[in-house]
Design an enzyme around this catalytic site. Structure first.
Site, PDB file in Angstrom:
ATOM      1  CG  PHE A 117      22.889 -30.725   1.815  1.00 22.61           C
ATOM      2  CD1 PHE A 117      22.933 -29.431   1.334  1.00 22.61           C
ATOM      3  CD2 PHE A 117      21.723 -31.155   2.423  1.00 22.61           C
ATOM      4  CE1 PHE A 117      21.838 -28.579   1.456  1.00 22.61           C
ATOM      5  CE2 PHE A 117      20.625 -30.318   2.550  1.00 22.61           C
ATOM      6  CZ  PHE A 117      20.683 -29.027   2.061  1.00 22.61           C
ATOM      7  CE  LYS A 156      15.521 -31.085  -6.856  1.00 23.98           C
ATOM      8  NZ  LYS A 156      16.424 -31.103  -8.018  1.00 23.98           N
ATOM      9  CG  HIS A 163      20.237 -29.706  -7.804  1.00 18.78           C
ATOM     10  ND1 HIS A 163      19.797 -30.995  -7.635  1.00 18.78           N
ATOM     11  CD2 HIS A 163      20.512 -29.237  -6.555  1.00 18.78           C
ATOM     12  CE1 HIS A 163      19.812 -31.299  -6.342  1.00 18.78           C
ATOM     13  NE2 HIS A 163      20.226 -30.251  -5.665  1.00 18.78           N
ATOM     14  CD  GLU A 168      21.279 -25.921 -11.203  1.00 17.05           C
ATOM     15  OE1 GLU A 168      20.412 -25.748 -10.315  1.00 17.05           O
ATOM     16  OE2 GLU A 168      21.297 -26.916 -11.962  1.00 17.05           O
ATOM     17  CG  HIS A 174      15.167 -31.607  -3.309  1.00 16.48           C
ATOM     18  ND1 HIS A 174      15.607 -32.764  -3.922  1.00 16.48           N
ATOM     19  CD2 HIS A 174      16.283 -30.932  -2.944  1.00 16.48           C
ATOM     20  CE1 HIS A 174      16.927 -32.791  -3.906  1.00 16.48           C
ATOM     21  NE2 HIS A 174      17.361 -31.686  -3.320  1.00 16.48           N
ATOM     22  CB  CYS A 177      20.219 -33.584  -3.127  1.00 15.15           C
ATOM     23  SG  CYS A 177      19.602 -33.245  -1.463  1.00 15.15           S
TER      24      CYS A 177
END
Lengths: 81, 407
Positions: free
Chosen positions: B395, B331, B302, B313, B336, B162
């Site tokens: 990831f 998002k 993110h 985060e 996403h 991502c």
């Protein structure tokens, strides 16, 4: 030209986004911007649409559309006899 | 010797909001989510997604596109054309040897892969397309852009899940810093909304299960968030050294001032709860940009809407930056887009800087009390943004942070 040729032209237009006006019996697949990868696809389509068996390298980019139609016809005749 | 300043001179977007950077910008500013039920996912454990509407490959890409391009390549081509057109550069006349292409992609042509695999299992290997491999391998998006744009410089795809799009932009910057290229077209492209991929993410427990209320499912930093909504799309930028851009009279939309990358080295999917890798990437990006944490005005987070990502985060940002910077996650509107997300968000961060406007985080109704940040919600906020950061975390613990500054 034959019904096979006409059907082949329809497939080239419908499945391979070839401009109908660019196609002629003496035009090669290379001139239609169909390279060897496209011809493997074309053989797949011909097999399912015409019900004939063809090797995956049965057609080459330097063959003409008429030659391909003749090949299909000869295989159809062979299958019928 | 400090690295030369880099100018962003072109932008392109294809997202679930539609085609074109302005279309997406308006939608994220309106805060209207794009998530919806997806009939292609009928019968699967999760059947909602954010997909790009109205892309007609023959009309929008080219007459043979359906034969030769997987969808991720189509999305990339459309976004890249917009980016290059908006830069004022002309691929017909540019010196293609000096033009690089670096694109992030986490998955590749999974739609093609799945369709052909079904065919092989059902009808046998003789029915598998000869175009399977050139349609599915991820590098082909960059390869097609080279052909499309006559760009013969370095050409590659980055894969950091991502974070792929942000990683690509960071790698592209290096090609300008070291003089390898004069222009780089860079960004990300992904079309991973396929039955198998969606099922895979669902099995991981990563996706929101708010299936009866898709528009409310992606809710970054909200107390009731329960996972991300899968999306797709492409974001592309044109980068040049600022000196070159000024010399040709181009409009500099913003500067790309810093890039930092790191690995958590912690777990296959979970972020390091201490945020060590993120901290390292943020510090590296700020150092390259020659700004201190207190100067960061805005963070495009993110913010995936998964419980763990947003908590870690938020905690890490709070520790590093305090609560002065405004924070948003797009998002909530766009879902996403995996390997394209970092690039889409980079484009939106550039627009935030350029337009002095921060889009709101959609669906933020009750901010998680653990998120001690100024998260913009409800309506766009007018704000002078001199320094903005865009975060992307993949990831595997791969982190990429970009810093943009006003031109």
């Amino acid at each position: 030209m034959s019904a096979t040729y006409d059907k082949l032209v329809d497939l080239l237009v419908g499945r391979f986004a070839v401009e109908r006006t660019e196609i002629g019996p003496d035009v090669t697949f290379r001139e239609l911007e169909m390279d060897s990868l496209f011809l493997v696809e074309l053989v797949l389509v011909i097999q399912s649409e015409f019900g004939v068996g063809l090797d995956e390298d049965a057609a080459s980019p330097d063959d003409t559309v008429a030659q391909a139609a003749e090949l299909i016809e000869s295989r159809t005749a062979a299958a019928a006899s | 010797m400090p690295a030369p300043a880099l100018a962003v001179t072109g932008l392109g977007l294809v997202t679930a909001a539609g085609i074109g950077a302005d279309t997406t910008w308006e939608r994220v500013c309106a805060g209207v989510p794009t998530a919806a039920r997806n009939p292609d996912l009928d019968g699967l454990p999760v059947d909602i997604s954010c997909t790009v509407p109205g892309l007609d490959p023959v009309r929008d890409v080219g007459r043979r596109s359906p034969l030769t391009h997987d969808r991720f390549i189509q999305l990339g081509i459309v976004a890249a054309r917009e980016a290059v057109a908006s830069s004022g550069l002309d691929p017909v006349t540019w010196d293609g040897a000096r033009v690089g292409v670096v694109v992030g992609c986490g998955l590749g042509g999974v739609g093609t892969w799945e369709a052909q695999h079904r065919r092989m299992l059902g009808q046998g290997p003789d029915t598998v397309s000869a175009l399977l491999v050139p349609m599915l391998v991820p590098n082909m998006v960059a390869g097609h852009l080279a052909m499309e744009l006559r760009a013969t410089g370095p050409n590659f795809v980055t894969a950091t899940a991502c974070a792929s799009g942000a990683t690509a932009i960071g790698a592209a910057a290096r090609l300008l810093h070291d003089g390898t290229c004069d222009v780089v077209v860079t960004g990300g492209a992904e079309a991973g909304v396929s039955p198998l991929m969606v099922t895979g993410f669902a099995r991981m427990g990563a996706l929101s299960r708010r299936l009866d209320e898709p528009a409310a499912a992606s809710r970054p930093f909200d107390a009731d968030r329960d996972g991300f909504v899968i999306g797709e799309g492409s974001g592309m930028l044109v980068l040049e050294r600022e000196e070159d851009a000024r010399a040709r009279g181009a409009t500099v939309r913003a500067r790309l001032a810093g890039y930092g990358a790191s690995a958590d080295a912690h777990h296959i999917t979970a972020p390091d709860p201490e945020g060590g890798g993120v901290r390292q990437a943020v510090r590296a990006a700020l150092r390259q940009a020659a700004v201190v944490p207190a100067e960061v005005d805005h963070v495009n987070a993110h913010g995936t809407s998964t419980p763990l990502n947003d908590a870690v985060e938020a905690r890490t940002l709070r520790k590093l930056l305090g609560d002065r910077a405004s924070v948003t996650s797009v998002k909530g509107v766009l879902g996403h887009a995996l390997g394209a997300a970092g690039a889409i968000e980079a484009v939106l961060t550039v627009l935030t800087v350029e337009r002095s406007t921060v889009p709101p985080t959609a669906n933020l109704e009750r901010q998680d009390p653990g998120v001690e940040l100024d998260v913009v919600h409800g309506a766009p906020r007018r704000q002078r943004v001199r320094v903005a950061m865009s975060n992307s975390f993949g990831f595997g613990g791969q982190n990429a942070v970009l810093v943009f500054t006003s031109a």
